[in-house]
Design a protein around this motif. Structure first.
Motif, PDB file in Angstrom:
ATOM      1  N   MET A 116       0.944  -1.222  -0.052  1.00  0.00           N
ATOM      2  CA  MET A 116      -0.066  -0.133  -0.033  1.00  0.00           C
ATOM      3  C   MET A 116       1.006   1.298  -0.027  1.00  0.00           C
ATOM      4  N   PRO A 117       0.595   2.319  -1.022  1.00  0.00           N
ATOM      5  CA  PRO A 117       1.681   3.415  -0.955  1.00  0.00           C
ATOM      6  C   PRO A 117       1.184   4.328   0.149  1.00  0.00           C
ATOM      7  N   ALA A 118       2.133   4.979   0.495  1.00  0.00           N
ATOM      8  CA  ALA A 118       1.928   6.027   1.366  1.00  0.00           C
ATOM      9  C   ALA A 118       1.547   7.174   0.607  1.00  0.00           C
ATOM     10  N   ILE A 119       0.647   8.302   1.320  1.00  0.00           N
ATOM     11  CA  ILE A 119       0.192   9.439   0.615  1.00  0.00           C
ATOM     12  C   ILE A 119       1.253  10.685   0.858  1.00  0.00           C
ATOM     13  N   VAL A 120       1.917  11.428  -0.105  1.00  0.00           N
ATOM     14  CA  VAL A 120       2.825  12.387   0.128  1.00  0.00           C
ATOM     15  C   VAL A 120       2.588  13.539  -0.513  1.00  0.00           C
ATOM     16  N   ARG A 121       3.380  14.441  -0.421  1.00  0.00           N
ATOM     17  CA  ARG A 121       3.114  16.008  -1.076  1.00  0.00           C
ATOM     18  C   ARG A 121       4.590  16.072  -1.636  1.00  0.00           C
ATOM     19  N   ARG A 122       4.675  16.670  -2.579  1.00  0.00           N
ATOM     20  CA  ARG A 122       6.128  16.997  -3.502  1.00  0.00           C
ATOM     21  C   ARG A 122       6.556  18.322  -2.613  1.00  0.00           C
ATOM     22  N   LEU A 123       7.651  18.507  -2.316  1.00  0.00           N
ATOM     23  CA  LEU A 123       8.335  19.676  -1.645  1.00  0.00           C
ATOM     24  C   LEU A 123       9.183  20.478  -2.726  1.00  0.00           C
ATOM     25  N   ALA A 124       9.459  21.755  -2.419  1.00  0.00           N
ATOM     26  CA  ALA A 124      10.211  22.389  -3.059  1.00  0.00           C
ATOM     27  C   ALA A 124      11.334  23.402  -2.259  1.00  0.00           C
ATOM     28  N   GLY A 125      12.370  23.505  -2.388  1.00  0.00           N
ATOM     29  CA  GLY A 125      13.235  24.299  -1.657  1.00  0.00           C
ATOM     30  C   GLY A 125      13.931  23.439  -0.402  1.00  0.00           C
ATOM     31  N   ASP A 126      13.787  22.320  -0.424  1.00  0.00           N
ATOM     32  CA  ASP A 126      14.214  21.316   0.611  1.00  0.00           C
ATOM     33  C   ASP A 126      15.362  20.497  -0.307  1.00  0.00           C
ATOM     34  N   PRO A 127      16.620  20.783  -0.214  1.00  0.00           N
ATOM     35  CA  PRO A 127      17.698  20.144  -0.905  1.00  0.00           C
ATOM     36  C   PRO A 127      17.909  18.629  -0.246  1.00  0.00           C
ATOM     37  N   GLN A 128      17.412  18.301   1.020  1.00  0.00           N
ATOM     38  CA  GLN A 128      17.434  16.941   1.630  1.00  0.00           C
ATOM     39  C   GLN A 128      16.325  16.160   1.448  1.00  0.00           C
ATOM     40  N   HIS A 129      15.144  16.753   1.020  1.00  0.00           N
ATOM     41  CA  HIS A 129      14.020  15.969   0.924  1.00  0.00           C
ATOM     42  C   HIS A 129      13.000  16.417  -0.256  1.00  0.00           C
ATOM     43  N   ASP A 130      12.479  15.346  -1.020  1.00  0.00           N
ATOM     44  CA  ASP A 130      11.617  15.646  -2.199  1.00  0.00           C
ATOM     45  C   ASP A 130      10.372  15.488  -1.812  1.00  0.00           C
ATOM     46  N   PHE A 131       9.865  15.034  -0.724  1.00  0.00           N
ATOM     47  CA  PHE A 131       8.581  14.555  -0.420  1.00  0.00           C
ATOM     48  C   PHE A 131       8.200  14.722   0.911  1.00  0.00           C
ATOM     49  N   GLU A 132       6.969  14.979   1.576  1.00  0.00           N
ATOM     50  CA  GLU A 132       6.784  14.761   3.025  1.00  0.00           C
ATOM     51  C   GLU A 132       5.373  13.954   3.078  1.00  0.00           C
ATOM     52  N   VAL A 133       5.447  13.172   4.002  1.00  0.00           N
ATOM     53  CA  VAL A 133       4.708  11.839   4.212  1.00  0.00           C
ATOM     54  C   VAL A 133       3.242  12.617   5.059  1.00  0.00           C
ATOM     55  N   ILE A 134       2.251  12.279   4.327  1.00  0.00           N
ATOM     56  CA  ILE A 134       0.997  12.731   4.917  1.00  0.00           C
ATOM     57  C   ILE A 134       0.460  11.794   5.575  1.00  0.00           C
ATOM     58  N   CYS A 135       0.408  10.524   4.877  1.00  0.00           N
ATOM     59  CA  CYS A 135      -0.471   9.204   5.625  1.00  0.00           C
ATOM     60  C   CYS A 135       0.732   8.100   5.405  1.00  0.00           C
ATOM     61  N   GLY A 136       1.259   7.471   6.169  1.00  0.00           N
ATOM     62  CA  GLY A 136       2.011   6.293   6.070  1.00  0.00           C
ATOM     63  C   GLY A 136       3.661   6.271   6.789  1.00  0.00           C
ATOM     64  N   ALA A 137       3.396   7.043   8.021  1.00  0.00           N
ATOM     65  CA  ALA A 137       4.556   7.080   8.830  1.00  0.00           C
ATOM     66  C   ALA A 137       5.167   5.649   9.105  1.00  0.00           C
ATOM     67  N   ARG A 138       4.124   4.881   9.549  1.00  0.00           N
ATOM     68  CA  ARG A 138       4.937   3.432   9.835  1.00  0.00           C
ATOM     69  C   ARG A 138       5.437   2.642   8.509  1.00  0.00           C
ATOM     70  N   ARG A 139       4.799   2.905   7.476  1.00  0.00           N
ATOM     71  CA  ARG A 139       5.494   2.269   6.248  1.00  0.00           C
ATOM     72  C   ARG A 139       6.625   2.971   5.792  1.00  0.00           C
ATOM     73  N   HIS A 140       6.796   4.383   6.221  1.00  0.00           N
ATOM     74  CA  HIS A 140       8.057   5.167   5.988  1.00  0.00           C
ATOM     75  C   HIS A 140       9.157   4.660   6.734  1.00  0.00           C
ATOM     76  N   TRP A 141       8.878   4.301   8.055  1.00  0.00           N
ATOM     77  CA  TRP A 141       9.696   3.913   9.267  1.00  0.00           C
ATOM     78  C   TRP A 141      10.292   2.687   8.847  1.00  0.00           C
ATOM     79  N   THR A 142       9.184   1.661   8.430  1.00  0.00           N
ATOM     80  CA  THR A 142       9.486   0.194   8.051  1.00  0.00           C
ATOM     81  C   THR A 142      10.469   0.078   6.892  1.00  0.00           C
ATOM     82  N   ALA A 143      10.138   0.846   5.988  1.00  0.00           N
ATOM     83  CA  ALA A 143      10.999   0.998   4.656  1.00  0.00           C
ATOM     84  C   ALA A 143      12.580   1.310   4.975  1.00  0.00           C
ATOM     85  N   ALA A 144      12.486   2.184   5.855  1.00  0.00           N
ATOM     86  CA  ALA A 144      13.917   2.764   6.272  1.00  0.00           C
ATOM     87  C   ALA A 144      14.702   1.948   6.968  1.00  0.00           C
TER      88      ALA A 144
END
Length: 291
Positions: free
Chosen positions: A46-74
């Motif tokens: 199941m994909p995590a829902i994210v938004r694209r970011l601008a102006g952040d050299p370290q990140h391209d997206f921010e996670v709206i739904c799916g923090a546990r999926r993000h933690w587990t993938a890392a």
């Protein structure tokens, strides 16, 4: 509607600052189901829902739904699966839309506590709905009374929250039992005093490596302390000072609720010395205000 999905390095994604989950509290225990699933399937279903970011050299997206999926993938990438990719679905969302989407996804999940959700609702009430509970309830498509119960939970004093072994143990039912009692000053003071004592006991148990007091035991002690306060002798609400002949010199009445204002009235003028009148006032104050 067809949605675009991407596989990315989880390190290029950050958690939305208004996310309703305590990301720092995630670990191999509360993410065990996802770890096993990711290993068994070899991918994230199941994909995590994210938004694209601008102006952040370290990140391209921010996670709206799916923090546990993000933690587990890392975690997978750091534990023998270096090529594991994080499945995301980018969307264009306002903060209010992101809040509603995250709330809808997490509403039926048991791993998000009542207290976490209550605090999230309390923050969102001011951020997105200008303090209007009715407007917020309409946007979330829930009843005003349902939302009110969560907001009541978020308003519990810090002393009460700290009395529980963890804030995650706080439930809607606990707020329903305690909130009405906390609205009465003398009972509130008794509950907060007992809550501080319980919190100290919980801290001692943690230091000794012992299980904390259960939520039911905590609520029981707080309610019991309230009952003790309610049994205290009641201070009279009215006091009358009379002259030697039985006539009323002065009548003092205290407000009916809590420690309200004291009203002193003197009947029709009599031939009473100022000293006698002031003595009557002092007597009434001693009986009603200083008891």
């Amino acid at each position: 509607m067809t949605r675009t999905q991407e596989l990315v390095d989880p390190a290029r994604c950050r958690i939305w600052e208004q996310h309703n989950r305590d990301y720092a509290a995630l670990n191999t225990t509360n993410c065990a189901d996802l770890i096993e699933s990711f290993k068994a399937q070899g991918r994230q279903e199941m994909p995590a829902i994210v938004r694209r970011l601008a102006g952040d050299p370290q990140h391209d997206f921010e996670v709206i739904c799916g923090a546990r999926r993000h933690w587990t993938a890392a975690w997978m990438r750091a534990n023998n699966y270096p090529e594991f990719r994080f499945l995301i679905e980018p969307r264009q969302l306002t903060d209010e839309e992101a809040f509603r989407l995250a709330d809808l996804e997490n509403r039926s999940r048991r791993d998000l506590s009542d207290y976490e959700r209550a605090c999230d609702y309390a923050r969102a009430l001011e951020r997105h709905y200008l303090g209007s509970q009715q407007r917020m309830a309409e946007r979330l498509e829930v009843s005003a009374s349902w939302l009110s119960r969560f907001l009541e939970l978020a308003k519990l004093p810090d002393e009460v929250v700290q009395a529980f072994a963890t804030p995650g143990e706080l439930r809607i039912s606990h707020a329903a039992s305690l909130a009405p009692l906390l609205n009465v000053p003398v009972r509130r003071n008794a509950i907060l005093t007992e809550a501080s004592a319980v919190a100290a006991e919980q801290a001692r148990l943690r230091e000794e490596g012992k299980p904390g007091l259960s939520a039911a035991a905590v609520v029981g002690r707080l309610v019991k302390s309230n009952a003790a306060a309610a049994r205290k002798p009641k201070v009279p609400m009215e006091y009358v000072v009379r002259a030697d002949d039985g006539a009323v010199l002065l009548r003092a009445v205290r407000a009916a609720r809590g420690e309200g204002a004291l009203t002193i009235s003197v009947p029709a003028p009599r031939k009473v010395t100022t000293h006698a009148l002031m003595s009557a006032v002092e007597e009434a104050l001693a009986k009603l205000a200083l008891s």
